[in-house]
Design a protein around this motif. Sequence first.
Motif, PDB file in Angstrom:
ATOM      1  N   LEU A   1       0.846  -1.193   0.000  1.00  0.00           N
ATOM      2  CA  LEU A   1       0.000   0.000   0.000  1.00  0.00           C
ATOM      3  C   LEU A   1       0.880   1.241   0.000  1.00  0.00           C
ATOM      4  O   LEU A   1       1.614   1.491   0.949  1.00  0.00           O
ATOM      5  CB  LEU A   1      -0.902  -0.012   1.231  1.00  0.00           C
ATOM      6  N   ARG A   2       0.791   2.031  -1.065  1.00  0.00           N
ATOM      7  CA  ARG A   2       1.670   3.185  -1.193  1.00  0.00           C
ATOM      8  C   ARG A   2       0.922   4.513  -1.295  1.00  0.00           C
ATOM      9  O   ARG A   2       1.528   5.577  -1.175  1.00  0.00           O
ATOM     10  CB  ARG A   2       2.582   3.002  -2.417  1.00  0.00           C
ATOM     11  N   GLY A   3      -0.399   4.470  -1.492  1.00  0.00           N
ATOM     12  CA  GLY A   3      -1.104   5.723  -1.696  1.00  0.00           C
ATOM     13  C   GLY A   3      -2.454   5.799  -1.013  1.00  0.00           C
ATOM     14  O   GLY A   3      -3.152   4.792  -0.859  1.00  0.00           O
ATOM     15  N   ILE A   4      -2.821   7.017  -0.584  1.00  0.00           N
ATOM     16  CA  ILE A   4      -4.130   7.306  -0.011  1.00  0.00           C
ATOM     17  C   ILE A   4      -4.641   8.607  -0.628  1.00  0.00           C
ATOM     18  O   ILE A   4      -3.998   9.651  -0.522  1.00  0.00           O
ATOM     19  CB  ILE A   4      -4.073   7.446   1.516  1.00  0.00           C
TER      20      ILE A   4
ATOM     21  N   LEU B   1      -0.619   9.755   8.711  1.00  0.00           N
ATOM     22  CA  LEU B   1      -0.536   8.394   8.183  1.00  0.00           C
ATOM     23  C   LEU B   1       0.804   8.162   7.502  1.00  0.00           C
ATOM     24  O   LEU B   1       1.404   7.089   7.630  1.00  0.00           O
ATOM     25  CB  LEU B   1      -1.694   8.136   7.220  1.00  0.00           C
ATOM     26  N   HIS B   2       1.284   9.167   6.784  1.00  0.00           N
ATOM     27  CA  HIS B   2       2.608   9.050   6.163  1.00  0.00           C
ATOM     28  C   HIS B   2       3.685   8.907   7.238  1.00  0.00           C
ATOM     29  O   HIS B   2       4.646   8.142   7.080  1.00  0.00           O
ATOM     30  CB  HIS B   2       2.889  10.272   5.295  1.00  0.00           C
ATOM     31  N   GLY B   3       3.522   9.639   8.335  1.00  0.00           N
ATOM     32  CA  GLY B   3       4.493   9.520   9.422  1.00  0.00           C
ATOM     33  C   GLY B   3       4.498   8.149  10.064  1.00  0.00           C
ATOM     34  O   GLY B   3       5.561   7.602  10.387  1.00  0.00           O
ATOM     35  N   ARG B   4       3.300   7.552  10.227  1.00  0.00           N
ATOM     36  CA  ARG B   4       3.194   6.216  10.826  1.00  0.00           C
ATOM     37  C   ARG B   4       3.635   5.127   9.866  1.00  0.00           C
ATOM     38  O   ARG B   4       4.190   4.111  10.279  1.00  0.00           O
ATOM     39  CB  ARG B   4       1.750   5.954  11.257  1.00  0.00           C
ATOM     40  N   PHE B   5       3.343   5.337   8.591  1.00  0.00           N
ATOM     41  CA  PHE B   5       3.623   4.322   7.573  1.00  0.00           C
ATOM     42  C   PHE B   5       4.415   4.978   6.442  1.00  0.00           C
ATOM     43  O   PHE B   5       3.839   5.422   5.446  1.00  0.00           O
ATOM     44  CB  PHE B   5       2.322   3.723   7.036  1.00  0.00           C
TER      45      PHE B   5
END
Length: 312
Positions: free
Chosen positions: A244-247, A280-284
């Motif tokens: 999973l690379r995008g949201i 979310l980017h910071g967590r993942f």
Amino acid sequence: MDFESTAHPQMEQDVFLTYVGMETDLIFSKGHDLPGFASYPLLETDAGRNTLRGYYQNFIDMGRQAGLGVILESATWVANRDRGAAIGYSPDALRQLNQDAIVLMADVAQANPDVVKVLSANVGPRADAYAPHELMSVDEATAYHLEQLTALSATSADVISGYTLAYPEEAIGITRAAKSLGLPVVVSFTVETDGHLPTGLPLGDAITQVDAQTDAYPLYYMINCAHPDHFSQTLQGQSWEHRLRGIVANASRCSHAELDEAEELDDGNPQELGRQLAGLHGRFPMITVLGGCCGTDMRHLSAIATALKEQR
């Protein structure tokens, strides 16, 4: 174009912005009539083409200011045979409009050589993404989407992006059609408020199923057309999450059923959405493609860019 030799800068660790919320912005905020939720008819007039160029230019300018790459999405999401026929477009007309959409997008990109850009040929589902019915088999989905992807294969697009997909068989079909043409492909699923696909299948199961039946051909997976609150609880460090690379998030916390019935746009809270996506980017850290879907506009994109910039 030789897609096999195309570099994929979004596969690096750099962060990219993307935007697929133009249609709701045009309909609800700018008063445009988009039959069938299709934006590709804008390509048929000077005013429409200028509208598309304006979105792309504003978005590129935002990426430049924030020091982020941008993924430009073509106005071709519902430019497939059944969705086009419903609003009066023949297969020949759709083929030309698919290709014209990439030409226009590429023209804007070439005029801005200082920003890292990816040209994404955006394709969507055959039926209603929120309430899929008469689900296709993998073979049916492959044959159906091959038509649009063949048209797009003759363009300068860097990647095919299948957005707002609601069940794995259609995603597998798009992936197999892309693979048969030598096209890189990204798969983006939509989820309901419980983090599951509209069919009830858990997101992780859908991703695992597509990978298993395509030899993990997609470059990566994304989530779109959902609010972060709908899926963040499903991200718990499971094995499939490395794919999973995008949201690309909705502004609203409403369910898809509620959004379908809405007569006014719920644009949520742009700053909150920006903080949530940056968080979310910071967590993942593997989630490096972030952006806005339904209900978002340039305010939301600016808030996302600002939050990401502050987090660096």
